[in-house]
Structure formats: C-alpha cells, structure tokens
Write a protein that holds these residues in place. Structure first.
Motif, PDB file in Angstrom:
ATOM      1  N   PRO A   2     -19.894  -0.193  -9.599  1.00  6.13           N
ATOM      2  CA  PRO A   2     -20.314  -0.912 -11.336  1.00  6.13           C
ATOM      3  C   PRO A   2     -22.149  -1.194 -10.659  1.00  6.13           C
ATOM      4  O   PRO A   2     -22.427  -1.840 -10.841  1.00  6.13           O
ATOM      5  CB  PRO A   2     -19.509  -2.470 -11.093  1.00  6.13           C
ATOM      6  N   GLU A   6     -22.361  -2.239 -16.771  1.00  7.97           N
ATOM      7  CA  GLU A   6     -20.622  -2.160 -16.280  1.00  7.97           C
ATOM      8  C   GLU A   6     -20.088  -4.073 -16.439  1.00  7.97           C
ATOM      9  O   GLU A   6     -19.456  -4.093 -17.120  1.00  7.97           O
ATOM     10  CB  GLU A   6     -20.684  -1.699 -15.949  1.00  7.97           C
ATOM     11  N   VAL A  10     -17.741  -5.787 -19.049  1.00  2.00           N
ATOM     12  CA  VAL A  10     -17.072  -6.177 -18.863  1.00  2.00           C
ATOM     13  C   VAL A  10     -17.095  -7.671 -19.053  1.00  2.00           C
ATOM     14  O   VAL A  10     -16.039  -8.665 -19.177  1.00  2.00           O
ATOM     15  CB  VAL A  10     -16.416  -6.657 -17.117  1.00  2.00           C
ATOM     16  N   ILE A  20     -10.226  -5.123 -19.556  1.00  2.00           N
ATOM     17  CA  ILE A  20     -10.051  -3.540 -19.373  1.00  2.00           C
ATOM     18  C   ILE A  20      -8.957  -2.537 -19.096  1.00  2.00           C
ATOM     19  O   ILE A  20      -8.761  -3.148 -17.658  1.00  2.00           O
ATOM     20  CB  ILE A  20     -11.357  -3.214 -18.433  1.00  2.00           C
ATOM     21  N   ARG A  22      -8.927   0.754 -18.584  1.00  2.00           N
ATOM     22  CA  ARG A  22      -9.368   2.379 -18.077  1.00  2.00           C
ATOM     23  C   ARG A  22     -11.352   1.852 -18.120  1.00  2.00           C
ATOM     24  O   ARG A  22     -11.411   1.607 -19.017  1.00  2.00           O
ATOM     25  CB  ARG A  22      -8.558   3.332 -18.522  1.00  2.00           C
ATOM     26  N   THR A  23     -11.737   2.420 -16.920  1.00  2.00           N
ATOM     27  CA  THR A  23     -13.068   2.868 -16.690  1.00  2.00           C
ATOM     28  C   THR A  23     -13.119   4.317 -15.950  1.00  2.00           C
ATOM     29  O   THR A  23     -12.297   4.637 -15.095  1.00  2.00           O
ATOM     30  CB  THR A  23     -14.115   2.015 -15.521  1.00  2.00           C
ATOM     31  N   ASP A  24     -13.873   5.397 -16.441  1.00  5.04           N
ATOM     32  CA  ASP A  24     -14.257   6.147 -15.879  1.00  5.04           C
ATOM     33  C   ASP A  24     -15.465   6.666 -16.076  1.00  5.04           C
ATOM     34  O   ASP A  24     -16.784   6.642 -16.764  1.00  5.04           O
ATOM     35  CB  ASP A  24     -14.173   7.401 -17.382  1.00  5.04           C
ATOM     36  N   ARG A  25     -16.227   7.469 -14.350  1.00  7.83           N
ATOM     37  CA  ARG A  25     -17.257   6.906 -14.204  1.00  7.83           C
ATOM     38  C   ARG A  25     -17.793   8.240 -13.718  1.00  7.83           C
ATOM     39  O   ARG A  25     -16.662   8.687 -13.403  1.00  7.83           O
ATOM     40  CB  ARG A  25     -17.995   6.181 -13.294  1.00  7.83           C
ATOM     41  N   LEU A  30     -20.764   7.081 -19.006  1.00 10.46           N
ATOM     42  CA  LEU A  30     -19.699   5.254 -18.222  1.00 10.46           C
ATOM     43  C   LEU A  30     -19.201   5.226 -19.436  1.00 10.46           C
ATOM     44  O   LEU A  30     -18.817   5.226 -20.292  1.00 10.46           O
ATOM     45  CB  LEU A  30     -20.793   4.317 -17.829  1.00 10.46           C
ATOM     46  N   MET A  32     -15.230   2.642 -21.038  1.00 13.23           N
ATOM     47  CA  MET A  32     -14.813   2.050 -20.320  1.00 13.23           C
ATOM     48  C   MET A  32     -13.374   1.370 -21.748  1.00 13.23           C
ATOM     49  O   MET A  32     -14.743   1.777 -23.138  1.00 13.23           O
ATOM     50  CB  MET A  32     -15.252   0.173 -20.390  1.00 13.23           C
ATOM     51  N   THR A  58     -14.103   0.483 -27.169  1.00 10.79           N
ATOM     52  CA  THR A  58     -14.804   1.809 -26.686  1.00 10.79           C
ATOM     53  C   THR A  58     -15.937   1.764 -25.874  1.00 10.79           C
ATOM     54  O   THR A  58     -16.041   1.640 -27.289  1.00 10.79           O
ATOM     55  CB  THR A  58     -14.351   2.258 -26.763  1.00 10.79           C
ATOM     56  N   THR A  60     -19.515   3.559 -24.244  1.00  6.89           N
ATOM     57  CA  THR A  60     -19.929   4.704 -23.434  1.00  6.89           C
ATOM     58  C   THR A  60     -21.005   4.228 -23.816  1.00  6.89           C
ATOM     59  O   THR A  60     -21.986   4.295 -24.188  1.00  6.89           O
ATOM     60  CB  THR A  60     -19.568   5.989 -24.332  1.00  6.89           C
TER      61      THR A  60
END
Length: 88
Positions: A2, A6, A10, A20, A22-25, A30, A32, A58, A60
């Motif tokens: 992280p 991030e 969080v 959270i 989902r997280t997409d890195r 990034l 969340m 959300t 980004t």
C-alpha cells in the motif's frame, strides 16, 4: 504494498464507518471502492418520504512520477461520493 495515499485514505474512510470493498492497483492508477454504508434518514429526508439512505466512495489516484526511494508522487486524485435514497 500500500502507498501512503492508500493507507491514509483507508484510515479516513474507516474512521467514518466505511469498509473497502475492492482495491485495484496498476502501474498507472490506484482505485478504491467502499461498500455501501446504510444510515437512517434525517428528519428532513423522512418528511420527503425517504425511508432509507446509503452512501459509498470511489477514490482514484494517478501517479505523476516515482521517487528514487520507490514512492509515488500523486498528480491527481478523484473522489466520487454516491448517495442513494429509498422512498416509501
């Protein structure tokens, strides 16, 4: 691993009751997304016929560059707040 953004995001979201989902890195962003958080409607909302309310975030971010120590400098962040009402 992280990023500082991030971890701080969080922490702030959890402080306000959000979890959270989902997280997409990836190398260029990034993203969340939180679970929906239900709440009781306010008196003004009830007067308008609202019987349930829920919200989610959300977030980004896009890195501008990477520092010598491997950290990322964030060039921009977008936070979207969604609010849904359920009417009687």
């Amino acid at each position: 691993m992280p990023t500082a953004v991030e971890r701080e995001s969080v922490s702030i979201l959890q402080r306000h009751g959000y979890r959270i989902l989902r997280t997409d890195r990836s190398s260029d962003r990034l993203m969340m997304e939180t679970e929906w958080l239900r709440r009781a409607p306010s008196e003004a909302e009830v007067a308008q016929g609202i019987r349930d309310a829920r919200s989610r975030f959300t977030i980004t971010t896009r890195p501008r560059s990477t520092t010598n120590s491997g950290g990322q400098v964030i060039s921009g962040a977008t936070m979207v707040f969604e609010l849904e009402y359920l009417r009687s």
